[in-house]
Scaffold this motif. Structure first.
Motif, mmCIF file in Angstrom:
data_model
loop_
_atom_site.group_PDB
_atom_site.id
_atom_site.type_symbol
_atom_site.label_atom_id
_atom_site.label_comp_id
_atom_site.label_asym_id
_atom_site.label_seq_id
_atom_site.Cartn_x
_atom_site.Cartn_y
_atom_site.Cartn_z
ATOM 1 N N LEU A 168 0.823 -1.209 0.000
ATOM 2 C CA LEU A 168 0.000 0.000 0.000
ATOM 3 C C LEU A 168 0.857 1.259 0.000
ATOM 4 O O LEU A 168 0.494 2.257 -0.615
ATOM 5 C CB LEU A 168 -0.921 -0.016 1.212
ATOM 6 C CG LEU A 168 -1.925 -1.173 1.225
ATOM 7 C CD1 LEU A 168 -2.808 -1.084 2.448
ATOM 8 C CD2 LEU A 168 -2.771 -1.169 -0.012
ATOM 9 N N LEU A 208 -1.586 7.890 4.187
ATOM 10 C CA LEU A 208 -0.626 7.238 5.083
ATOM 11 C C LEU A 208 -1.273 6.911 6.416
ATOM 12 O O LEU A 208 -1.073 5.827 6.977
ATOM 13 C CB LEU A 208 0.580 8.151 5.292
ATOM 14 C CG LEU A 208 1.577 8.150 4.142
ATOM 15 C CD1 LEU A 208 2.647 9.181 4.391
ATOM 16 C CD2 LEU A 208 2.203 6.776 4.018
ATOM 17 N N SER A 209 -2.071 7.841 6.915
ATOM 18 C CA SER A 209 -2.695 7.551 8.209
ATOM 19 C C SER A 209 -3.660 6.377 8.087
ATOM 20 O O SER A 209 -3.779 5.561 9.006
ATOM 21 C CB SER A 209 -3.399 8.791 8.744
ATOM 22 O OG SER A 209 -4.536 9.043 7.988
ATOM 23 N N LEU A 210 -4.306 6.283 6.931
ATOM 24 C CA LEU A 210 -5.174 5.108 6.718
ATOM 25 C C LEU A 210 -4.349 3.836 6.706
ATOM 26 O O LEU A 210 -4.761 2.810 7.266
ATOM 27 C CB LEU A 210 -5.935 5.244 5.411
ATOM 28 C CG LEU A 210 -7.127 6.186 5.409
ATOM 29 C CD1 LEU A 210 -7.771 6.196 4.033
ATOM 30 C CD2 LEU A 210 -8.147 5.755 6.438
ATOM 31 N N VAL A 211 -3.178 3.915 6.069
ATOM 32 C CA VAL A 211 -2.327 2.728 6.026
ATOM 33 C C VAL A 211 -1.903 2.349 7.444
ATOM 34 O O VAL A 211 -1.873 1.169 7.805
ATOM 35 C CB VAL A 211 -1.105 2.968 5.126
ATOM 36 C CG1 VAL A 211 -0.129 1.833 5.253
ATOM 37 C CG2 VAL A 211 -1.546 3.110 3.704
ATOM 38 N N VAL A 212 -1.598 3.384 8.251
ATOM 39 C CA VAL A 212 -1.232 3.090 9.639
ATOM 40 C C VAL A 212 -2.370 2.348 10.335
ATOM 41 O O VAL A 212 -2.149 1.363 11.051
ATOM 42 C CB VAL A 212 -0.896 4.393 10.382
ATOM 43 C CG1 VAL A 212 -0.798 4.148 11.867
ATOM 44 C CG2 VAL A 212 0.392 4.952 9.861
ATOM 45 N N LYS A 213 -3.574 2.816 10.084
ATOM 46 C CA LYS A 213 -4.715 2.148 10.721
ATOM 47 C C LYS A 213 -4.843 0.710 10.239
ATOM 48 O O LYS A 213 -5.106 -0.199 11.020
ATOM 49 C CB LYS A 213 -6.003 2.909 10.412
ATOM 50 C CG LYS A 213 -6.264 3.989 11.424
ATOM 51 C CD LYS A 213 -7.570 4.666 11.117
ATOM 52 C CE LYS A 213 -7.711 5.887 12.001
ATOM 53 N NZ LYS A 213 -8.735 6.782 11.487
ATOM 54 N N LEU A 214 -4.675 0.536 8.933
ATOM 55 C CA LEU A 214 -4.760 -0.821 8.387
ATOM 56 C C LEU A 214 -3.690 -1.697 9.008
ATOM 57 O O LEU A 214 -3.929 -2.852 9.342
ATOM 58 C CB LEU A 214 -4.589 -0.794 6.871
ATOM 59 C CG LEU A 214 -5.824 -0.435 6.071
ATOM 60 C CD1 LEU A 214 -5.477 -0.351 4.603
ATOM 61 C CD2 LEU A 214 -6.886 -1.486 6.283
ATOM 62 N N TYR A 215 -2.504 -1.091 9.155
ATOM 63 C CA TYR A 215 -1.413 -1.856 9.747
ATOM 64 C C TYR A 215 -1.765 -2.248 11.181
ATOM 65 O O TYR A 215 -1.468 -3.354 11.631
ATOM 66 C CB TYR A 215 -0.140 -1.009 9.719
ATOM 67 C CG TYR A 215 1.062 -1.739 10.248
ATOM 68 C CD1 TYR A 215 1.711 -2.681 9.463
ATOM 69 C CD2 TYR A 215 1.536 -1.519 11.527
ATOM 70 C CE1 TYR A 215 2.802 -3.367 9.938
ATOM 71 C CE2 TYR A 215 2.627 -2.199 12.016
ATOM 72 C CZ TYR A 215 3.252 -3.126 11.212
ATOM 73 O OH TYR A 215 4.322 -3.814 11.693
ATOM 74 N N ARG A 216 -2.420 -1.335 11.855
ATOM 75 C CA ARG A 216 -2.799 -1.646 13.233
ATOM 76 C C ARG A 216 -3.805 -2.808 13.267
ATOM 77 O O ARG A 216 -3.800 -3.614 14.175
ATOM 78 C CB ARG A 216 -3.421 -0.406 13.872
ATOM 79 C CG ARG A 216 -2.908 -0.176 15.263
ATOM 80 C CD ARG A 216 -3.551 1.039 15.852
ATOM 81 N NE ARG A 216 -2.971 2.264 15.342
ATOM 82 C CZ ARG A 216 -3.510 3.470 15.601
ATOM 83 N NH1 ARG A 216 -4.613 3.562 16.307
ATOM 84 N NH2 ARG A 216 -2.937 4.548 15.135
ATOM 85 N N HIS A 217 -4.644 -2.855 12.241
ATOM 86 C CA HIS A 217 -5.639 -3.935 12.228
ATOM 87 C C HIS A 217 -5.024 -5.260 11.832
ATOM 88 O O HIS A 217 -5.370 -6.292 12.367
ATOM 89 C CB HIS A 217 -6.758 -3.602 11.242
ATOM 90 C CG HIS A 217 -7.761 -2.659 11.795
ATOM 91 N ND1 HIS A 217 -8.460 -2.933 12.940
ATOM 92 C CD2 HIS A 217 -8.188 -1.448 11.376
ATOM 93 C CE1 HIS A 217 -9.271 -1.934 13.194
ATOM 94 N NE2 HIS A 217 -9.119 -1.013 12.275
ATOM 95 N N TYR A 218 -4.129 -5.228 10.853
ATOM 96 C CA TYR A 218 -3.709 -6.493 10.257
ATOM 97 C C TYR A 218 -2.249 -6.841 10.525
ATOM 98 O O TYR A 218 -1.840 -7.973 10.328
ATOM 99 C CB TYR A 218 -3.909 -6.443 8.736
ATOM 100 C CG TYR A 218 -5.343 -6.377 8.338
ATOM 101 C CD1 TYR A 218 -6.171 -7.477 8.473
ATOM 102 C CD2 TYR A 218 -5.886 -5.207 7.836
ATOM 103 C CE1 TYR A 218 -7.485 -7.418 8.108
ATOM 104 C CE2 TYR A 218 -7.205 -5.141 7.466
ATOM 105 C CZ TYR A 218 -8.000 -6.245 7.607
ATOM 106 O OH TYR A 218 -9.300 -6.191 7.246
ATOM 107 N N ALA A 229 -1.521 -5.722 0.341
ATOM 108 C CA ALA A 229 -2.948 -5.917 0.079
ATOM 109 C C ALA A 229 -3.294 -7.400 0.024
ATOM 110 O O ALA A 229 -4.305 -7.839 0.580
ATOM 111 C CB ALA A 229 -3.315 -5.252 -1.230
ATOM 112 N N ILE A 243 -3.365 -8.810 3.412
ATOM 113 C CA ILE A 243 -4.560 -8.385 4.141
ATOM 114 C C ILE A 243 -5.740 -9.250 3.742
ATOM 115 O O ILE A 243 -6.503 -9.729 4.582
ATOM 116 C CB ILE A 243 -4.861 -6.904 3.851
ATOM 117 C CG1 ILE A 243 -3.839 -6.033 4.559
ATOM 118 C CG2 ILE A 243 -6.261 -6.542 4.300
ATOM 119 C CD1 ILE A 243 -3.964 -4.582 4.245
#
Lengths: 495, 125, 667, 145
Positions: free
Chosen positions: B34, B98-108, B113, B116
């Motif tokens: 991502l 980037l902040s969305l990616v950080v959130k995704l990283y926190r989830h997964y 991709a 994920i």
């Protein structure tokens, strides 16, 4: 000069101003946020009403930012289409946020509530700006603000689905913005103007010299705006984004945001690119076929959905197809129907999403098959849903009927009866997926969570009642908006 | 041949911005990472900025600052000014992504991709 | 004028008040009906004038001569039907019934297509809701189908109106100038033209019994009215009507359910009217409009008596009613329900066109109209005989032979409604001049001449003879196989196909993504393959040296191995001789065993058969699962197809550019 | 990052970077640059500081709360100047017509409202970038816990 003269700017700037004020308010006076947002939106509504009144009585007028005249300054052009769109935006945005006051604390974390209002106001401001602006680059800026705000308004829920959907939306719409910017660059390169009025005057001459540039710009514009407006093959981001967002966000995204790009497209195609040129290049034919595909296939997608919000999202794809169908047909009645559908669909889709949100709020059920009997236990939201569904199918007495009427009539006027048939076939498809929901909602026995729904706050119920009544009122008295729309159409088509 | 090359040289800004655009788009298109997608997006945006700024460039022109006794050709300041806005927008989009990616990283715990999709189970298309 | 305010808030008010209001409404309706009947001048009437400003016609009403006749029927029979259900029907049903009747009247009096369409849709939805209100799963299914079906019809009408408007610029109801086919189809939906008739059997028998009385009168009659008013007369329509008449009779004869029988009969009777409207002419139109009224009366009467049986005996299945056989303890139905039985008898006589009843009058006019209309005339005659037969069945098995315990007596208003309807059947039959004021073309109503009466009696006689001949067959009832039904052959597949298409398309969306993904992978595989090939070539060069060396070593080894082989061959010959003796013994054993084998083989064959069967089944289930897989689940949200989506964007961009540049290359 | 060289260098550099950032912001109406560039430079200095020492030291200088308040404040200055022009009786964002003193061209205090607006933009950009940096870094920290 009285303050009223500055209303075009104030309509956009006041929400923008308060959007930035909102985080500060959320820090110190948490409870004021909602009230302030409401007051601001009410202000935008009344100011657009005032603008509409002024435009209807004395014709379109311009407003120059900072007092600079067009070749240098940014210009707001307040014409019929602009005030119509502004009225739609503020008129639908207001009830949606009223509903959200109760619904949002239920769906969001405590800390981000203030930010939600910020984003909402930003979204409203950018959409109003898009409606009013007469400047290509300013349009781009508003498009970007709108794109970011609408992504943020999805991802604010912070569930995995939302974040993923928002990311997907963000990337695709960033590419779309890139296309848009490139198109602007290509246009600016050959004309040296960014103002719509000046562009429209310059383009015919330029077209003879640099046709490739203009054509490339046109293609880029169509893709850039098409991906944001979820025109059929570019719609892929929409179902995820709209179905995972909090209900008020879905309502405003599906109801307003995708429409505003359609409005931008209408402005560009009809006002900027000269009509002769649009006739020469098969832009309209392309739009027509894409919208036809959108109408048919979007409905087909919607039929097989199991999740109520997802179904509504797919249905939006079909409905945006109607707007573009009207644009593509380019006859007076069809364009009128398309523009009218912007308003009508905003109203019904907002209502449908809010009703779906009410179901989820009270019962937690999202599956269509589990919503049996909801009409018995939750009559008001289900009734609103039923009205919205009827409007989608295009039953008389609801506002959806009129847009279909004018679209079909316009198709016949344009000598393309095939598209009238398309409108009707899709009505039938709409019937296939909306009617069983209503039928099951009202005439089946409620079971499970549906049998004992939680209490719905009066504010949410009231919003649904207001929107439902709106659907009916505009269904019985379409002349309330039709005068405005008809003048807008005439102006656009140069009649 | 030389003619073509000459024209290419004269329009090199446009040519290379298009090349950059394609590179950016390709990066976005083909990478599952991502962050790389976002980088691709940035390259794409940058190419457009280059294109836009190149429009306003006048060969041999100078920065449009009011100086006493200047008789030079100025470059067109408008595209640059506009692109400044464009850059702001691009920066905010990037930051947000980037902040969305950080959130995704926190989830997964991953930013790939495909990974994920695998982690989420269900359909790994 | 014709349009009265309906009370949608009826279910809310108290029981008593509701009844009083309803009775008042009924009186009002009857009054209106008779005011209408008297032939008094009716003013034109317009509401919602604001619609005219936006290029539409306002909702306006006018009393077209055809409409007056039909509207009299709607009002009068509607009143009777409501009276019938006054004490037993669900309050919601009563409210919606009122809406339905009002919308039928609205269609009748519509002066322009806008109001026609509006009431058309209101009628559709109110009727659908009436069916749905029964709230059983079956009723919901049927009501939903009904709704979809008629919405489709309504949309066709919409298209027709649009074309007409685009051609003429006016909305006044007249013979359409354009889009005739759409009008014909739309009206066909309502008037139950042949392949479109399936909804009749869906809706009417499913609804609760007081409702079906209301329904029986409305929807199809509106269709007939529209045929007469809007469609131009054409022999094809007459033929369609005649075949409807025959088809309806055939279907009706096969039914066991009382109300299903009556429903199919509606198709048949509507066939008469459509035939009349199709040949047009004074007699045709007059007969057909009069038949509308008459048919509504006696069909309502029949439905009322069937409903009474359902209420009192708990079943309406003719077979079940006859179930008690000659059991003396169970009284025949007619003794328990004398009034209903009388009503059924009068209705049956009327529908069969027996002289003193109203059916005779209109059938006489229709016969006169059809005179010389070719095959249609013959078909109608056949249908008349069939009518007699089917109503003999209805009365005989339902009331005379059928026996049932009367669980619940029918209410007073039901009786009153039956009596009222029977009386009006007779009165209209004996004194048809009552309607002369509103008969569209004022045909002579001197119908009682010997020839006509004799013909009618002939039909009656033929029917009775046929009935007694077929008595046994009819009693058993014939259930045609499911595949013969229209729904199975036609609509089911259409619906399923649409649904499957949707599924497949939505699956396609996902699969495209998949394919794109795969193409990427195969590309990368291709690349890695070429790399590997390169490496392998390298290896091959290296290895070829080693191979040569090994080849030389092998040659030496081969030589020594050959030596060994010669030594071993002597031993082998010895062992071979021993084996030959063993073989002889083994052959003996084999003969013995072959018997066993044959047995086993037979067993295997049987197994194979079973396995084959299993295979067939499995292949079936396999293909089913293939279907399921093909249908797929609705697409889920995912972030993976982002690649594909951006690719799609690039593709579209390229496409747009290409199209634009291609089409404008010569500017 | 516990490297002593980096710490020393950044300790020396940061004030200059900040000064430069302020210069660029305040000369927005005179020379290339302006609110955005200056703000970015200013933010870079803060980010450098936080990176070379550590996050807590950075937040001690400019806390997360303060930066997010400033973020709104900067935008409010911009919009407020525009609205002020309206209140003074001209169009939105009006400058000379609204009566802002224009000064002598070329001087620092010239250009009327432009300078204030640029200043607002600078604050906004700087604080936004710092906020973003903080939230990204903090997000990283959370996932490791």
């Amino acid at each position: 000069m009285s303050a009223a003269a500055h209303l075009p700017a104030l309509t956009v700037v006041v929400p923008l101003f308060f959007a930035y004020l909102m985080p500060l308010l959320a820090r110190w006076r948490k409870s004021w946020c909602a009230a302030t947002t409401l007051a601001v939106l009410a202000f935008t509504f009344f100011s657009s009403l005032y603008l509409a009144n002024r435009v209807m009585s004395s014709g379109p007028f311009v407003y120059h930012m900072g007092g600079w005249a067009p070749p240098w300054g940014i210009e707001f052009y307040v014409d019929y289409l602009a005030v119509f769109t502004a009225l739609t935006i503020s008129g639908i945005g207001l009830p949606v946020i009223v509903y959200g006051i109760k619904d949002l604390p239920h769906e969001l974390k405590e800390g981000v509530l203030g930010w939600y209002y910020t984003l909402y106001l930003l979204l409203m401001a950018s959409m109003l700006g898009m409606a009013l602006t007469n400047d290509l680059f300013n349009l781009f800026v508003f498009v970007e603000i709108c794109a970011i705000a609408s992504c943020a308004i999805i991802s604010i829920k912070e569930s995995r689905e939302c974040v993923e959907a928002a990311f997907k939306y963000l990337v695709l719409s960033a590419v779309g913005s890139g296309c848009l910017l490139l198109a602007i660059a290509l246009i600016y390169m050959v004309t040296g103007h960014l103002n719509f009025t000046f562009l429209a005057a310059t383009l015919p001459g330029v077209m003879a010299v640099y046709p490739k540039n203009i054509l490339a710009a046109l293609a880029l514009l169509m893709v850039g705006l098409g991906v944001k407006a979820a025109l059929f093959p570019l719609h892929v981001w929409l179902p995820d984004a709209h179905s995972s967002a909090p209900s008020p966000s879905s309502a405003v995204l599906s109801g307003l945001v995708i429409k505003i790009y359609a409005v931008a497209m209408i402005k560009l195609l009809y006002k900027v690119f000269p009509a002769t040129f649009a006739g020469m290049a098969p832009v309209m034919a392309m739009l027509l076929w894409m919208s036809t595909l959108a109408i048919i296939i979007g409905s087909m997608f919607a039929i097989v959905q199991e999740d109520i919000k997802k179904m509504l999202a797919y249905s939006s794809i079909a409905q945006i197809g109607y707007v573009f169908l009207g644009v593509g047909l380019a006859s007076h009645n069809a364009l009128l129907g398309g523009i009218l559908h912007i308003f009508n669909h905003a109203m019904m889709k907002a209502m449908l999403f809010l009703a779906a949100g009410a179901f989820i709020y009270a019962t937690g059920v999202r599956k269509l098959s589990q919503l049996k009997g909801i009409g018995v236990t939750m009559p008001v939201p289900a009734g609103a849903f039923a009205i919205g569904a009827m409007a989608m199918v295009g039953i008389p007495v609801t506002n959806g009927f009129w847009s279909k009427w004018y679209l079909a009539l316009g198709a016949l006027d344009a000598g393309k009866p095939l598209f009238a048939a398309v409108v009707l076939v899709s009505s039938l498809l709409n019937g296939i997926y909306y009617l069983p929901i209503i039928v099951n909602a009202f005439f089946s026995k409620p079971e499970g969570a549906v049998a004992k729904p939680g209490r719905l706050p009066a504010v949410m119920t009231g919003t649904l009642v207001v929107l439902g009544a709106g659907c009916i009122i505009f269904g019985i008295f379409p002349s309330l908006v039709l005068g405005l729309v008809s003048r807008a159409t005439r102006l656009l088509l140069g009649l | 041949m030389t003619d073509t090359l000459l024209r290419l040289h004269q329009n090199s800004y446009y040519f290379f911005s298009i090349v950059l655009f394609i590179i950016g788009f390709h990066t976005m298109l083909t990478h599952n990472n991502l962050i790389k997608k976002i980088i691709g997006m940035n390259i794409m945006d940058t190419s457009i900025f280059l294109f836009f700024v190149a429009i306003g460039y006048v060969r041999g022109g100078r920065a449009p600052i009011l100086e006493p006794g200047a008789g030079h050709a100025y470059i067109n300041p408008l595209p640059s000014a506009l692109i400044l806005t464009g850059i702001v927008v691009a920066v905010s989009v990037t930051a947000y992504a980037l902040s969305l990616v950080v959130k995704l990283y926190r989830h997964y715990g991953t930013i790939d991709a495909e990974e994920i999709m695998r982690l989420r189970g269900g359909e790994t298309l | 004028m014709g349009c009265f305010v309906i009370a949608p808030f009826l279910p809310k008010v108290s029981e008593k008040l509701r009844r009083n209001v309803l009775v008042l409404m009924l009186c009002f309706m009857v009054l209106l009906a008779f005011y209408n009947l008297s032939g008094a001048e009716l003013r034109d009437f317009t509401v919602l004038k604001s619609l005219a400003e936006i290029g539409l016609a306002p909702l306006s009403f006018t009393a077209h001569p055809y409409a007056r006749m039909a509207v009299f029927g709607f009002l009068f029979v509607g009143a009777i039907a409501l009276l019938y259900g006054l004490q037993v029907a669900d309050p919601r049903e009563q409210a919606v019934s009122l809406v339905a009747v009002a919308s039928a009247v609205g269609i009748g009096f519509s002066a322009n297509f806008v109001s026609l369409f509006f009431f058309w849709e209101v009628l559709t939805f109110s009727v659908a809701i009436l069916i749905l209100l029964k709230q059983t799963p079956h009723a919901i299914n049927m009501g939903y189908r009904f709704m979809i079906f008629h919405v489709a019809g309504g949309l066709l009408l919409f298209l027709g109106i649009l074309q007409h408007y685009a051609a003429t610029g006016s909305f006044v109801v007249e013979k359409p100038a354009a889009g005739l086919i759409f009008f014909a189809l739309a009206i066909g939906f309502k008037a139950a033209f042949l392949p479109l008739h399936v909804w009749v059997a869906w809706g009417y028998p499913t609804a609760s019994f007081p409702t079906s009385v209301v329904l029986a009168g409305l929807t199809t009659k509106i269709g007939v009215y529209a045929v007469a008013r809007i469609l131009p007369p054409h022999p094809a329509i007459a033929l369609m009507g005649a075949s409807m008449a025959v088809f309806g009779i055939c279907c009706a004869l096969l039914q066991k359910d009382m109300r299903r029988l009556l429903s199919y009969h509606i198709i048949s009777q509507v066939g008469y009217m459509v035939a009349g409207a199709g040949v047009a002419g004074y007699y045709g139109i007059d007969g057909s409009m009069l038949h509308v009224v008459n048919h509504m009366l006696y069909k309502a009467l029949l439905f009322m008596s069937a409903g009474s049986v359902l209420l009192a005996a708990g079943t309406e299945n003719l077979h079940d009613l006859g179930h008690h056989g000659e059991d003396r303890h169970v009284p025949p139905v007619w003794r328990g329900l004398p009034i209903a039985a009388l009503g059924a008898l009068i209705g049956a006589l009327a529908i069969s066109g027996v002289p003193p009843f109203n059916g005779y009058v209109s059938k006489y006019l229709l016969k006169k109209a059809m005179y010389g209309a070719g095959p249609a005339e013959k078909m109608l005659m056949f249908a008349s005989v069939g009518t007699v037969v089917s109503f003999c069945k209805f009365c005989y098995f339902g009331f005379i032979k059928g026996r049932a315990h009367i669980k619940r007596d029918i209410t007073f208003t039901m009786k009153a409604a039956i009596i009222l309807a029977s009386a009006s059947c007779i009165v209209l039959g004996v004194y048809p001049y009552l309607v002369k004021n509103i008969l569209p073309y004022h045909s002579k109503l001197t119908v009682y001449n010997p020839a006509g009466i004799i013909t009618a009696l002939q039909f009656l006689g033929m029917g009775l003879v046929a009935f007694f001949a077929l008595n046994k067959v009819l009693e058993r009832g014939i259930k045609p196989p499911a595949w013969m039904s229209m729904e199975y052959l036609f609509y089911g597949p259409i619906y399923r196909t649409v649904f499957r298409c949707c599924r497949i398309v939505s699956k396609l969306d996902r699969d495209l993504d998949h394919i794109y993904e795969m193409s990427g992978k195969s590309g990368s595989i291709l690349v890695s393959f070429t790399q590997r090939f390169d490496g392998a070539l390298n290896d091959a060069y290296e290895k070829s040296g080693g191979m040569a060396r090994r080849l030389a070593e092998r040659a030496e080894q081969f030589d020594s191995a050959l030596d060994d082989a010669y030594g071993k061959s002597g031993e082998l010959a010895k062992k071979l001789a021993g084996k030959a003796a063993e073989f002889d013994d083994a052959l003996d054993n084999a003969y013995e065993k072959s018997g066993d084998v044959a047995k086993k083989l037979a067993g295997k064959a049987a197994e194979l058969d079973g396995a084959l069967d299993g295979m067939y089944e499995k292949s079936g289930s396999h293909s089913r699962s293939l279907w399921d897989r093909l249908r797929g689940r609705p697409t889920d949200w995912n972030i993976k197809n982002l690649n594909f989506d951006s690719f799609l964007m690039a593709l579209m961009l390229g496409l747009f550019l290409f199209i634009l540049i291609y089409y404008t290359r010569n500017i | 990052m516990e490297d002593i060289i980096v710490r020393y260098i950044s300790r020396i550099i940061v004030p200059f970077v900040q000064l430069y950032g302020l210069y660029v912001i305040l000369h927005g109406h005179l020379s290339p640059g302006g609110g955005f560039s200056g703000g970015a430079i200013f933010a870079a200095s803060m980010i450098l500081y936080a990176l070379s020492f550590n996050l807590s030291a950075g937040t001690k200088k400019l806390s997360h709360d303060v930066s997010s308040v400033l973020e709104s404040g900067g935008a409010l200055i911009f919009a407020g100047m525009g609205l002020l022009a309206v209140l003074l009786g001209t169009n939105f964002l009006g400058n000379r017509a609204a009566g802002f003193p224009l000064g002598i061209p070329g001087n620092l205090f010239s250009g009327g409202a432009i300078m204030v607006i640029t200043f607002g933009v600078g604050i906004k950009v700087a604080s936004t970038m710092i906020t973003l940096f903080y939230s990204l870094i903090e997000g990283e920290g959370h996932s490791h816990d």
